[in-house]
Design an enzyme around this catalytic site. Structure first.
Site: not given
Length: 283
Positions: A238-240, A267
């Protein structure tokens, strides 16, 4: 180590440039704050015969979230228009070195296409080595493509919330440490700060060398383990907004850990919903 399913070097690509079944894609994408136009930069200089893969366009425009994975019919339509189809070896690069190209690589993987690699070091390394670029658009010919969506390569918010509760997956966050810890605000307005409870932080830049090539499988394994990640569990990256999460997915594949999926909403989705718990601090 050359692997046409994960990573190939600039030497490998130059040696195969004239292969009739090679397709090269520039999948550059920039954060709004970078104030760069990826397609305009591509038009000025790209690797010979490269086509432009727009991450924002080849996405699900029915979603309010940024560049979510496209429906299969849209992916097929866009690939046929680019002349990318069955029987092709695809090599993807970006103008940063190793930033957004893995997101396009993941999109191909999502649709069951495995003869796809990222160019290690990307366009900066290619140019630094004095290799040829051009500004001419390629000649495109329609090519048939068949796809088979691989549901295990993507997770939605419900699946990630379930995994966070059961702790039966390792959720690995590629964002910078201050954003993961919640001490630096998110670049998107309205986002809460912090991370998914139980997730581990491995900023994507740590898996790269100074020249934006990926570290060796042995170095990668040590980095993941040092971040407290149990490689015996399935991984969710996962990330932004699902872009640099794909760098970690590529790193996992490069080191032989194929039991991974990507949280597409990342996110941008989790940080928006107030009914989802948020953790702060280093872990």
């Amino acid at each position: 180590m050359e692997d046409p399913k994960t990573l190939v070097s600039t030497d490998w690509l130059e040696a195969h440039l004239k292969d009739p079944d090679l397709r090269i894609l520039d999948a550059s994408w920039f954060l709004p704050a970078m104030n760069r136009d990826a397609k305009a930069d591509y038009a000025k200089a790209h690797i010979p015969a490269a086509r432009f893969f727009s991450i924002d366009d080849i996405s699900d425009n029915r979603s309010d979230l940024p560049h979510m994975a496209p429906p299969a019919e849209k992916f097929i339509s866009r690939m046929r228009a680019l002349g990318v189809g069955d029987g092709h070896q695809v090599v993807i690069y970006d103008q940063m070195g190793m930033f957004s190209a893995p997101r396009a690589w993941w999109t191909f993987r999502l649709f069951g296409k495995t003869d796809v690699a990222v160019l290690d070091g990307g366009l900066p390394k290619w140019i630094a080595e004095g290799r040829e670029t051009e500004d001419m658009p390629p000649i495109l010919r329609d090519r048939h493509i068949t796809v088979q969506r691989q549901a295990h390569r993507v997770k939605d918010v419900t699946q990630v919330a379930h995994a966070a509760k059961l702790r039966d997956h390792e959720i690995i966050d590629a964002r910078p440490a201050p954003r993961f810890a919640g001490i630096e605000p998110e670049p998107r307005p309205g986002m809460r700060a912090g991370h998914i409870p139980g997730s581990k932080n491995l900023p994507f830049g740590q898996v790269l060398n100074d020249d934006q090539t990926m570290k060796s499988p042995q170095e990668l394994r040590a980095l993941f383990e040092a971040a407290g990640i149990d490689l015996g569990k399935p991984a969710i990256t996962t990330c932004g907004s699902g872009v640099t999460a794909a760098v970690l997915a590529l790193a996992l594949s490069h080191m032989g850990h194929d039991d991974w999926s990507l949280y597409d909403g990342s996110w941008a989705e989790w940080g928006m919903y107030t009914d989802l718990r948020v953790a702060t601090g280093e872990n």
